[in-house]
Design a protein around this motif. Structure first.
Motif, PDB file in Angstrom:
ATOM      1  N   GLN A  66       8.338  40.336  78.225  1.00 41.78           N
ATOM      2  CA  GLN A  66       7.254  40.141  79.169  1.00 41.78           C
ATOM      3  C   GLN A  66       7.504  40.904  80.467  1.00 41.78           C
ATOM      4  O   GLN A  66       6.623  41.564  81.005  1.00 41.78           O
ATOM      5  N   HIS A  67       8.732  40.802  80.950  1.00 44.09           N
ATOM      6  CA  HIS A  67       9.126  41.526  82.173  1.00 44.09           C
ATOM      7  C   HIS A  67      10.267  42.465  81.821  1.00 44.09           C
ATOM      8  O   HIS A  67      11.425  42.049  81.881  1.00 44.09           O
ATOM      9  N   PRO A  68       9.981  43.681  81.408  1.00 47.16           N
ATOM     10  CA  PRO A  68      11.043  44.571  80.898  1.00 47.16           C
ATOM     11  C   PRO A  68      12.191  44.759  81.889  1.00 47.16           C
ATOM     12  O   PRO A  68      13.335  44.941  81.494  1.00 47.16           O
ATOM     13  N   PHE A  69      11.887  44.785  83.194  1.00 43.53           N
ATOM     14  CA  PHE A  69      12.950  44.977  84.190  1.00 43.53           C
ATOM     15  C   PHE A  69      13.315  43.668  84.878  1.00 43.53           C
ATOM     16  O   PHE A  69      14.043  43.657  85.854  1.00 43.53           O
ATOM     17  N   GLY A  70      12.750  42.558  84.407  1.00 44.27           N
ATOM     18  CA  GLY A  70      13.042  41.269  85.028  1.00 44.27           C
ATOM     19  C   GLY A  70      12.125  40.970  86.205  1.00 44.27           C
ATOM     20  O   GLY A  70      11.188  41.716  86.495  1.00 44.27           O
ATOM     21  N   THR A  71      12.419  39.860  86.922  1.00 48.77           N
ATOM     22  CA  THR A  71      11.622  39.506  88.106  1.00 48.77           C
ATOM     23  C   THR A  71      12.560  39.247  89.268  1.00 48.77           C
ATOM     24  O   THR A  71      13.764  39.055  89.090  1.00 48.77           O
ATOM     25  N   ASP A  72      12.023  39.290  90.488  1.00 46.85           N
ATOM     26  CA  ASP A  72      12.874  39.076  91.662  1.00 46.85           C
ATOM     27  C   ASP A  72      12.831  37.604  92.093  1.00 46.85           C
ATOM     28  O   ASP A  72      12.283  36.757  91.379  1.00 46.85           O
ATOM     29  N   HIS A  73      13.382  37.323  93.273  1.00 46.83           N
ATOM     30  CA  HIS A  73      13.515  35.934  93.702  1.00 46.83           C
ATOM     31  C   HIS A  73      12.190  35.294  94.080  1.00 46.83           C
ATOM     32  O   HIS A  73      12.132  34.114  94.377  1.00 46.83           O
ATOM     33  N   PHE A  74      11.108  36.084  94.152  1.00 47.42           N
ATOM     34  CA  PHE A  74       9.794  35.482  94.371  1.00 47.42           C
ATOM     35  C   PHE A  74       8.999  35.419  93.081  1.00 47.42           C
ATOM     36  O   PHE A  74       7.838  35.066  93.083  1.00 47.42           O
ATOM     37  N   GLY A  75       9.612  35.875  92.000  1.00 48.38           N
ATOM     38  CA  GLY A  75       8.903  35.876  90.722  1.00 48.38           C
ATOM     39  C   GLY A  75       8.006  37.086  90.540  1.00 48.38           C
ATOM     40  O   GLY A  75       7.126  37.082  89.689  1.00 48.38           O
ATOM     41  N   ARG A  76       8.237  38.143  91.350  1.00 50.34           N
ATOM     42  CA  ARG A  76       7.424  39.352  91.168  1.00 50.34           C
ATOM     43  C   ARG A  76       8.036  40.225  90.077  1.00 50.34           C
ATOM     44  O   ARG A  76       9.265  40.306  89.962  1.00 50.34           O
ATOM     45  N   ASP A  77       7.215  40.919  89.331  1.00 53.91           N
ATOM     46  CA  ASP A  77       7.674  41.787  88.247  1.00 53.91           C
ATOM     47  C   ASP A  77       8.307  43.045  88.822  1.00 53.91           C
ATOM     48  O   ASP A  77       7.664  43.792  89.580  1.00 53.91           O
TER      49      ASP A  77
END
Lengths: 290, 541
Positions: A66-77
């Motif tokens: 779903q998120h190929p590079f992951g998400t950050d601490h705010f949940g942004r892609d």
């Protein structure tokens, strides 16, 4: 008399393109740069996720389908952020190189055409600007005038000026004593006209190569400035800023730093390869030695 | 068994043949002249003997030097041979020397590499050979750098490098083409003495029949990669049995048919008047604070040139003739004196006010490769001086004028859509002339316009100059160091030496009976085919 080496031939454009794509570093650089540019353009119409929309439930997700590079601490892609961040990096670098060329090339050409004290004064001023470490001075400028994308652009642009001035002057100086320039002078053409008609087209290739290299340096400088918080301001994502945000969580979520870092490395590498390849293709001397 | 024997040598790039079955041989102590025009394969033959052909080229046939099969020898054996038993002298002394190494190092380099001598021994040998080529160590210490020497002195260094190890064969590829006639004569003398003294074989490559006629025992004439004729020099050049040899010999002594010189007009203002012109350049500073002593390149030169006249300005390289030409063309300002064109003092005018005067004078340069912007098409290049017209022509008018100018110099109107690199040297020089005459100037200044061309092309270009002079009434100022050119095309000649005009008069009179030392030296040194042959025949009887 026999076998006079033929200096500086302009080959027909079609074969030049074919040669360019036969050059491995040009081809690689071109493909990478084109991909990055395509990514930046695509981000205007589509990104996988809306990055202004924070989904706290999705925060700190490792790379997945779903998120190929992951998400950050705010949940942004992160992929979406890198895509949008590339806009910023490219825009800053383009404008900074543009400033450098628009100011530096005329100055260099003027110095070469005018000679004498104008040349001397301009070039010594150049040396002075050169003597300051570019990034440090850019930090100083943005610190004085406040952080922001525009100030970063101006700061990086200023330090591109002497580079282009020098390259343009050196190229122009080697052309002025040429017989075709003398012939143009005998045809009553002034210095401005000669510079436009004969000098600029013949130094354009040198400037182009320098341009791609400065472009790469510009991207690096922008990343550096925004890492320090002096570039584009949140919520506008930028690669340097993403690195800064990620560094405290390096141990838990290394992917947050790896992907923006990779984006910088790949872009700079691509541009450098492109510049290298261009130089090989455009410089007839290097071409013959291959 | 000859020293060097080449049999059925063929060289090709891919499927394109460069040399087609070349045969030649050189005995010990013999001078073989290899003559031919650009692209005839002279240099390729020489490079094959050294095995220094460019990568893509393949050689087949047999080349034997001193019993060694050159084409089959391993690279290491060739390295031992090059510079030891075979020496080579190149055309351009500027680029044949490494600018960052002293002449001593460069001469000693080969000696140390080949003989394993110590630095001191090698330098001793270097000193001796430099002394032999006319650069004694008291005046030219080994620590000199190439840029501190003149062109002729540099060529001496190149010869010293080639001869340092007493080679059995010396290959000289156009060794004097970049030098003026006086230096040429000196260098040729030196080569001849070295050959006699050491019984070397010499392969002398030249496009100049007169040079070869004077030097070579036998000559080989090449064309399009094939040997046309080989034979004893005197007989080959006097009998001229082969049509191509005859063609070359004719071309090198070609004199264009010209109408008689215009009657000297009296009372009228001359077209060009040069009055006590002086040009100083800043010299080298002796110390940081000392005012540099100026170097006087042109010293109190005065002359006048009438309409339709053709005048030669001859002199050795560095005598100031090109500086004078640049001042006449208003590309440089004189330090003192006045230059008047049609009564208007051009040196006092600002660039904008110069336009009408510039329209009346144009220029043809020496180098047919360097005188065009490689990125412009011929139409734009030839049309460049139209910038000077009061009323700018429309695009269609411009094309018509360019087509007319091209027709005038013997090129087709369709040539205007090509780039300069699509033309040969001679054609480029025609384009250069088309550019010079498009504004119908009254004066054309030509700076060595034919010295970069092959003899047959040179003859055609000289014809063209003569023809334009007759038809359009253009006056010429011909700057040259080549007296045959001056003789062929001009009515008056001025001899320049060290910035001064030392002699002037009708061309034939001055060249047949020179009075000043400078003129005598020039005339004496000038290679002349008929005189060389006469000398050769007299020597044999």
């Amino acid at each position: 008399m026999s076998e006079v080496p033929v200096p500086h031939e302009a080959p027909p454009p079609a074969s030049l393109l074919r040669q360019a794509f036969a050059n491995r570093s040009f081809l690689t650089g071109f493909v990478i740069t084109a991909l990055i540019a395509a990514m930046a353009l695509a981000s205007f119409v589509w990104t996988p996720f809306d990055i202004t929309h924070l989904i706290v439930a999705d925060r700190m997700k490792a790379p997945s389908w779903q998120h190929p590079f992951g998400t950050d601490h705010f949940g942004r892609d992160i992929l979406s952020m890198i895509m949008i961040g590339s806009r910023n990096s490219i825009a800053v670098a383009v404008v900074a190189v543009g400033i450098g060329m628009a100011v530096g090339v005329p100055l260099g050409c003027w110095a070469a055409a005018r000679g004498g004290w104008v040349d001397e004064a301009l070039m010594r001023f150049n040396d002075v600007v050169f003597a300051f470490p570019a990034l440090l001075s850019a930090v100083m400028i943005t610190a004085i005038f406040g952080p922001g994308a525009v100030n970063a652009i101006v700061a990086i642009g200023i330090f591109n000026v002497p580079v282009f001035a020098r390259v343009a002057r050196a190229g122009a100086l080697s052309l002025w004593p040429r017989e075709y320039v003398l012939a143009a002078r005998a045809a009553g053409k002034g210095k401005v006209l000669i510079t436009l008609e004969h000098i600029l087209p013949n130094i354009a290739s040198m400037l182009l190569v320098q341009g791609t290299i400065q472009f790469a340096l510009g991207i690096l400088a922008e990343a550096g400035l925004s890492y320090l918080g002096l570039g584009a301001q949140p919520p506008m994502p930028s690669w340097g800023r993403m690195l800064f945000d990620a560094q405290t969580r390096m141990m838990v979520a290394p992917y947050q730093a790896i992907f923006p870092g990779l984006a910088i490395v790949v872009t700079v590498l691509g541009l450098n390869l492109l510049g290298d390849g261009l130089r090989d293709v455009l410089d007839p001397r290097l071409r013959r030695e291959r | 068994m000859s020293l060097l024997e080449i049999e059925k040598l063929t060289v090709s790039i891919g499927r394109t043949p460069i040399l087609k079955g070349v045969d030649l041989s050189i005995e010990e102590g013999e001078v073989l002249g290899l003559v031919g025009e650009s692209g005839s394969g002279k240099s390729m033959t020489a490079l094959t003997v050294m095995r220094l052909l460019p990568h893509a080229m393949r050689a087949a046939g047999r080349v034997t030097f001193d019993g060694i099969d050159i084409l089959a020898a391993p690279e290491a054996a060739m390295n031992r041979l090059r510079g030891d038993d075979i020496g080579m002298v190149f055309q351009e002394p500027m680029t044949a020397l490494n600018p960052v190494k002293t002449i001593g190092e460069q001469v000693a380099e080969g000696i140390r590499w080949h003989t394993g001598a110590s630095r001191a021994e090698a330098e001793e040998t270097a000193r001796k050979i430099l002394d032999r080529v006319g650069l004694p160590a008291q005046k030219f210490p080994l620590s000199r750098f190439p840029h501190e020497l003149s062109g002729g002195q540099r060529q001496r260094v190149v010869i010293a490098i080639a001869c340092a190890l007493k080679p059995k064969l010396l290959i000289a590829d156009e060794p004097t083409t970049a030098l003026d006639v006086v230096l040429q004569a000196q260098i040729l003398d030196l080569l001849r003495d070295l050959v006699d003294e050491r019984r070397m074989g010499l392969l002398l490559i030249s496009h100049d029949l007169a040079v070869v006629a004077d030097m070579a025992d036998r000559i080989t004439v090449m064309r399009h990669g094939e040997v046309m004729e080989t034979g004893e020099t005197g007989r080959t050049l006097t009998e001229q049995a082969h049509p191509y040899t005859r063609q070359l010999a004719r071309a090198s002594t070609h004199v264009p048919a010209r109408a008689g010189p215009p009657a000297p007009e009296t009372g009228k203002t001359p077209l060009l008047e040069v009055a006590s012109v002086v040009k100083d350049y800043a010299g080298r500073r002796a110390s940081l604070f000392a005012r540099p002593a100026p170097f006087r390149a042109v010293d109190d030169v005065s002359f006048a040139l009438g309409e339709g006249q053709s005048v030669a300005l001859v002199g050795r390289s560095g005598c100031g003739k090109s500086t004078l030409a640049r001042m006449i063309l208003a590309l440089d300002r004189p330090t003192g004196g006045a230059i008047r064109l049609d009564g208007i003092e051009v040196n006092a005018l600002a660039e904008a006010a110069l336009k009408p005067s510039r329209r009346k004078m144009q220029v043809v340069f020496q180098d047919p490769y360097g005188s065009f912007d490689p990125r412009h098409k011929v139409e734009r290049l030839v049309a460049e001086p139209l910038h000077l017209m009061e009323k700018q022509p429309s695009a269609a008018e411009r094309r018509d004028m360019v087509a007319a100018a091209l027709a005038e110099v013997g090129l087709a109107p369709k040539d205007m859509d090509k780039y300069p690199h699509e033309f040969s040297g001679g054609q480029r020089q025609r384009i250069s002339i088309a550019r010079a005459i498009i504004t119908r100037p009254k004066l054309v200044v030509a700076d060595e316009p034919v010295s970069a061309l092959d003899v047959s092309i040179r003859a055609q270009i000289l014809d063209l100059f003569a023809d334009l002079n007759g038809r359009l009434g253009v006056a010429y100022l011909f700057i040259t160091h080549d007296l045959t050119v001056a003789r062929a095309i001009t009515d008056q000649v001025m001899v320049m030496h060290d910035g001064r005009i030392v002699e002037r008069g009708r061309t034939a009179e001055v060249l047949d009976n020179p009075q000043s030392d400078a003129a005598k030296a020039l005339v004496e040194a000038a290679p002349d085919l008929s005189r060389a042959l006469a000398r050769r025949l007299a020597g044999r009887e």
